[in-house]
Design a protein around this motif. Structure first.
Motif, PDB file in Angstrom:
ATOM      1  N   LYS A  23       0.849  -1.187   0.000  1.00 40.07           N
ATOM      2  CA  LYS A  23       0.000   0.000   0.000  1.00 40.07           C
ATOM      3  C   LYS A  23       0.883   1.233   0.000  1.00 40.07           C
ATOM      4  O   LYS A  23       2.068   1.167   0.303  1.00 40.07           O
ATOM      5  CB  LYS A  23      -0.912   0.011   1.239  1.00 40.07           C
ATOM      6  N   PHE A  29       2.711  -7.654   4.553  1.00 38.04           N
ATOM      7  CA  PHE A  29       2.257  -6.302   4.269  1.00 38.04           C
ATOM      8  C   PHE A  29       3.413  -5.309   4.276  1.00 38.04           C
ATOM      9  O   PHE A  29       4.310  -5.385   5.109  1.00 38.04           O
ATOM     10  CB  PHE A  29       1.217  -5.906   5.323  1.00 38.04           C
ATOM     11  N   HIS A  30       3.370  -4.396   3.323  1.00 34.81           N
ATOM     12  CA  HIS A  30       4.317  -3.287   3.391  1.00 34.81           C
ATOM     13  C   HIS A  30       3.649  -2.000   2.946  1.00 34.81           C
ATOM     14  O   HIS A  30       2.906  -1.983   1.977  1.00 34.81           O
ATOM     15  CB  HIS A  30       5.561  -3.534   2.534  1.00 34.81           C
ATOM     16  N   PHE A  31       3.907  -0.943   3.698  1.00 33.03           N
ATOM     17  CA  PHE A  31       3.390   0.366   3.341  1.00 33.03           C
ATOM     18  C   PHE A  31       4.559   1.212   2.854  1.00 33.03           C
ATOM     19  O   PHE A  31       5.541   1.372   3.567  1.00 33.03           O
ATOM     20  CB  PHE A  31       2.738   1.016   4.566  1.00 33.03           C
TER      21      PHE A  31
END
Lengths: 396, 293
Positions: free
Chosen positions: B39, B181-183
């Motif tokens: 994201k 997950f990675h932002f």
């Protein structure tokens, strides 16, 4: 120290579940953390946190747990220690251990329910039944590392869920209301009809028609299914509604994102609708429209949802000139406007953000409840309201 | 491979500057064989990442761009009934062989391939609410059945799945639980300098400073509806270079504002600001402490 991080994350409100924790351990097992605290941090965050809104919570938890640990953390030995903790795996065969690793937390709960239903006598020890001292994941004082404790004091600190602490209260749909849940509830607000241009290939009809033509290909098209629901939202703003800002704004966000509706309008009032309705929450006179005009413009097939606490001074509802705003004339009584709206539209529902236990304390709530079916502004309530808007007209 | 824990590592490429946490997240997704959910603000290079991961690993890339009308099924396969009917009518093709009318989608092709692939599912939040849930089983087990023929497509080698989201809507929990997950944070001053250097290697330092000061200042203006992002900065620099602007030219002006601000109201707001005699900063010191340590 590892489990501390898990519990600390949950304490901070990060929704980490057991299967994410297992993913994290698997990553450690593969040596993804290298030998630096930074990479350990990166791995933990990537596997345990699924939204940037929780990064801050994660940082706080991480800091709390690993404060004072500098440079290279001897993760490998910490992990070994934890995995080899004799207490954690006492009495488990390899097979059971493998099974445990694949158990997700929701599944644990579900199995507990099933086994509780199966069980008809008290049971101690053993591997399947809910009881005490056993190594099945259920029961209390047991050795299963991810066990759900059914009351009693935990002997094993890794018993991960304790029902009494209500760790799952966030999942209670009658209490909380997030945008996604609201949207899922609103999805039922659908009446599918085929109208408009024929764009979709009707395969069965095409084959029938082709046969009828003796093999000449005849493609038959039909209009796509579309939602035919038009929704009118009438909202109470200001005053007693202020404390309910969050659930109401979630509902609005969900409604605005719901692209499936054929038409959607929202109008605002304060306490009770009278002659005029405001275009936005500021209720400016220049943006207002006469309620009567709105009733003329919208046909009776529109579905109407009121959002308001319906709590006001009885005079505001029952008396002529009852509008609390002295600048606005309102000869017709508020309750008469409500009746007019009820007469005009086939389906109306009222969503009340106030706790249902308190509804009967207010005279005006009791009066309005007699006109419209009233539901609590919660996921469950919205679902029921949607049902009453779509299904047959409910008796109330 | 002798060591079971050994796996291909992603380390960034010449054309893509990745932060250490991003690299760790990508490698975690590879090693754990989980989908990687990325994201971040639009224009921070989410889609580009997939291309560079594929390049760096030497794997082909399958792209699946999601639209609001996308259905989970389309990524697996499409059964072309109209073609088959047509062939039946005109006696073309092998009509009795239903398999020749089954066309695999991006996901189907990535599963079916003989060598490892990178599968990009771009902007998953654009699709219907239930879309991610419809893909849970396929992403977990990496297999699906073609209903019309009963054939099962099973991934011989699990592809690396990269999923991007612009946060237009929340994704279901069950889906999130399966992802790494990675932002992507918005790049800070140093990282941005590196990124610009990749795209415009011969930019003089003085001009670069002026450009970045203006850019970060613009991003600090909260009244803007759409803040300029990295891709707009790169475009803006291209325009400046092509028109021969120097550092002096942009010390007190922001020429070609249209390259940075895509919203009419934003452009007007800035015009108003300069008409009122508002000053643009020309030094890092004019910006807040965030940029000066």
């Amino acid at each position: 120290m590892f489990l501390d991080l898990f519990y600390e994350l949950r304490d901070q409100g990060v929704p980490v579940a057991m299967n994410e924790w297992m993913t994290f351990l698997e990553g450690l097992g593969k040596g993804l953390h290298g030998s630096s605290l930074q990479r350990f941090y990166n791995l933990a965050r990537a596997t345990l946190v699924k939204s940037e809104t929780y990064f801050d919570h994660f940082d706080r938890a991480f800091l709390k747990v690993f404060e004072g640990v500098e440079g290279a953390l001897d993760i490998a030995s910490e992990l070994d220690e934890w995995l080899n903790d004799p207490k954690a795996f006492e009495g488990l065969t390899d097979e059971q251990r493998a099974m445990w690793e694949h158990l997700a937390s929701d599944e644990l709960l579900q199995q507990l329910m099933e086994r509780m239903a199966e069980q008809d006598e008290r049971h101690d020890g053993g591997g399947k039944w809910v009881g005490t001292g056993g190594f099945s994941p259920f029961g209390h004082g047991g050795e299963h590392p991810t066990g759900i404790r059914v009351g009693g004091k935990s002997r094993n600190r890794s018993a991960m869920k304790v029902a009494e602490e209500r760790r799952y209260k966030d999942y209670r749909t009658d209490e909380t209301l997030d945008v996604r849940q609201t949207r899922v509830a609103l999805r039922r607000l659908r009446q599918l009809t085929r109208t408009g241009t024929a764009t979709e290939l009707d395969l069965e009809e095409s084959i029938d028609e082709t046969c009828r033509q003796g093999g000449e290909i005849e493609l038959v098209f039909r209009p796509e299914k579309r939602n035919d629901v038009r929704l009118l939202l009438l909202m109470d703003v200001g005053g007693t509604m202020d404390p309910f800002y969050e659930p109401v704004s979630n509902l609005l966000t969900a409604l605005h994102a719901e692209r499936g509706l054929r038409d959607f309008q929202a109008w605002y009032f304060h306490n009770c609708p009278y002659e005029m309705l405001g275009k936005d929450a500021r209720l400016l006179r220049k943006d207002a429209i006469p309620t009567g005009d709105l009733l003329r413009k919208l046909n009776s097939n529109w579905k109407v949802i009121f959002v308001g606490d319906a709590a006001m001074h009885p005079a505001e509802l029952m008396e002529s000139m009852g509008n609390i705003d002295p600048r606005k004339m309102s000869e017709t009584r508020g309750i008469d406007w409500l009746h007019k709206i009820d007469d005009h539209f086939h389906r109306v529902a009222w969503l009340n953000p106030e706790m249902p236990e308190l509804w009967d304390d207010f005279e005006t709530v009791r009066a309005i409840k007699k006109i419209f079916p009233m539901f609590h502004l919660s996921t469950d309530g919205i679902e029921q309201a949607v049902k009453s808007l779509i299904g047959g007209k409910s008796l109330h | 491979m002798t060591d079971p824990n050994e796996f291909l590592q992603f380390e960034g490429t010449d054309g893509y500057i990745a932060s250490s946490s991003l690299i760790d997240a990508v490698n975690a997704a590879i090693a754990l064989q989980r989908p990687l959910l990325i994201k971040g603000e639009p224009g921070t290079g989410k889609t580009l990442l997939a291309e560079h991961v594929a390049e760096s690993l030497g794997h082909p890339l399958e792209k699946w761009h999601i639209k609001s009308t996308s259905k989970a099924q389309e990524g697996l396969y499409v059964y072309d009934t109209v073609q088959r009917l047509n062939d039946a009518r005109f006696g073309d093709g092998n009509v009795s062989e239903i398999r020749s009318y089954i066309k695999l989608g991006a996901m189907g092709r990535a599963f079916n391939a003989d060598k490892p692939h990178v599968l990009l599912i771009d902007e998953i939040d654009k699709a219907d609410l239930e879309f991610p849930n419809d893909l849970l089983r396929e992403l977990d087990e990496m297999r699906f059945t073609v209903m019309e023929t009963g054939d099962e497509v099973v991934a011989k080698i699990r592809p690396l799945v990269i999923i991007t989201s612009n946060n237009e809507r929340e994704l279901p929990d069950a889906f999130l639980r399966r992802c790494v997950f990675h932002f992507i944070d918005f790049p800070d001053r140093d990282l941005m300098q590196q990124i610009v250097a990749v795209h415009h290697p011969h930019l003089e330092t003085k001009l670069l400073d002026q450009v970045l000061v203006k850019f970060f200042w613009l991003r600090e203006q909260n009244q803007l509806r759409k803040k300029p992002s990295t891709s707009e900065l790169i475009d803006w620099i291209s325009v400046l270079l092509r028109s021969g602007m120097t550092a002096d030219d942009i010390e007190q002006h922001i020429p070609f504002l249209g390259a940075l601000l895509k919203n009419e109201q934003d452009t007007e707001a800035l015009d108003e600001y300069s008409e009122r005699g508002g000053q643009y900063p020309s030094e890092w010191a004019d910006l807040g402490p965030r940029y000066n340590n």
